[in-house]
Design an enzyme around this catalytic site. Structure first.
Site, PDB file in Angstrom:
ATOM      1  N   THR A   1       0.829  -1.209   0.000  1.00 25.33           N
ATOM      2  CA  THR A   1       0.000   0.000   0.000  1.00 25.33           C
ATOM      3  C   THR A   1       0.863   1.259   0.000  1.00 25.33           C
ATOM      4  OG1 THR A   1      -1.460   1.304   1.439  1.00 25.33           O
ATOM      5  CG2 THR A   1      -0.126  -0.334   2.516  1.00 25.33           C
ATOM      6  N   ASP A   2       0.323   2.333  -0.554  1.00 28.86           N
ATOM      7  CA  ASP A   2       1.052   3.612  -0.503  1.00 28.86           C
ATOM      8  C   ASP A   2       1.134   4.154   0.928  1.00 28.86           C
ATOM      9  OD1 ASP A   2      -1.607   4.338  -0.193  1.00 28.86           O
ATOM     10  OD2 ASP A   2      -1.605   5.901  -1.739  1.00 28.86           O
TER      11      ASP A   2
END
Ligand SMILES: Cc1cn([C@H]2C[C@H](O)[C@@H](COP(=O)(O)OP(=O)(O)O[C@H]3O[C@H](CO)[C@@H](O)[C@H](O)[C@H]3O)O2)c(=O)[nH]c1=O
Length: 319
Positions: free
Chosen positions: A124-125
């Site tokens: 995930t960012d």
């Protein structure tokens, strides 16, 4: 090709299986899912009908079960299995550490033992922390997670990289921005707002509603995963994002307009502790592999809203 898809009954995992079964009809998929609250039983019916799917209920923390699965012969792994909701991680971090960190390590260890051809980690960012008003996350941005959820994902990413550096396991990591689309559990912003608005319930907006997220239709993410599995470089990280930065208030207003519901449903509530202000992705690296998002935000959002409207009764009873 035999692909192990962990977390395959979850939101992104199930959309991925749907995408892959039409794009790669000759591949075989072993689906491992713990069927927590977020695992979707409706998918099991679909899985059982598909002769290329084999479903196993269980957790990536169960080493003995993983051994049995790997003995079936696995070429590639896509690891979606994770606890993923930030608010839950603030209330109860233990399970996030157990599934996301320990589970990933046990999965990596088994993958190493059975010498898989590729281990693809779905990250995930959020591992990069928060941006100010300008700038974007690149693959070189230092990890600075804010929540127990994102810290557990950063921890699993580091373990994945360590298995590459230490043991030469052929790993690749994808870090994607906020996904939306059908089958997302209505605890996340977009499905929560759609379902509450349909039921004329208040829409809880944290803080000032000006936090920014970069939204990507889930099918665009699935296409990116498929591409990285084929062409991604071993030992590399690929950021994926829609270049659709919006404040939460903008998103909520778009949903209300589409549903023709009043903005008076918007209710400002206490902010999430450690709430990241802004996420924005630089997706240059994956674009060089030939990926482009195909869904404009307005179109993807309409499609998503339509799905929740059509499946409203089912979502209320089952999700
Ligand atoms: C649930 C909820 C959320 N929010 C706000 C918090 C965030 O700024 C924004 C989106 O919240 P969430 O839908 O929980 O998503 P967010 O925290 O950004 O994290 C998502 O996106 C991440 C990728 O960026 C994924 O790794 C996570 O698994 C996924 O949950 O909306 C509200 O204002 N009210 C709400 O009730």
């Amino acid at each position: 090709m035999k692909v192990l898809v962990t977390g395959g009954a979850g939101f992104i995992g199930s959309n991925f299986l749907n995408y892959m079964s039409s794009e790669h009809p000759d591949d075989k998929f072993i689906i491992l899912d713990a069927m927590t609250y977020a695992g979707n039983h409706k998918h099991l019916i679909t899985f059982r009908k598909n002769p290329n799917f084999h479903f196993v209920k269980g957790s990536i923390t169960d080493r003995a079960l993983l051994e049995d699965i790997f003995k079936m012969g696995i070429d590639r792994i896509v690891n979606f299995a994770a606890e993923s909701h930030v608010d839950r991680s603030i209330l109860d971090p233990d399970i996030f550490v157990k599934t996301n960190i320990l589970g990933t390590q046990i999965l990596l260890d088994t993958a190493k033992k059975y010498a898989v051809e590729r281990f693809l980690q779905i990250s995930t960012d959020e591992v990069y922390g928060s941006l100010g008003e300008t700038g974007l996350f690149t693959e070189e941005t230092p990890l600075a997670p804010s929540s127990p959820y994102s810290a557990s994902k950063a921890g699993s990413d580091l373990l994945v990289i360590s298995y590459y550096q230490t043991y030469g396991l052929p790993v690749t990591i994808i870090r994607c921005s906020n996904n939306y689309g059908p089958y997302q559990f209505p605890e996340k912003l977009i499905p929560l707002v759609i379902m509450n608005a349909l039921n004329h319930k208040p829409l809880p907006i944290y803080g000032d509603g000006l936090n920014v997220r970069d939204w990507l239709y889930v099918e665009d993410h699935c296409r990116a995963i498929d591409l990285v599995m084929q062409k991604g470089k071993v030992g590399s990280v690929y950021n994926v994002g829609g270049n659709n930065e919006k404040t939460n208030l903008q998103i909520v207003k778009m949903i209300l307009a589409e549903l023709e519901k009043p903005e008076s449903l918007i209710t400002f509530v206490k902010d999430r502790p450690g709430h990241d202000r802004r996420y924005g992705i630089d997706a240059t690296k994956i674009k060089k592999l030939g990926w482009q998002p195909q869904y404009a935000l307005e179109f993807g959002l309409k499609k998503t809203i339509k799905w929740y409207v059509e499946n409203q009764g089912w979502v209320q009873e089952n999700m």
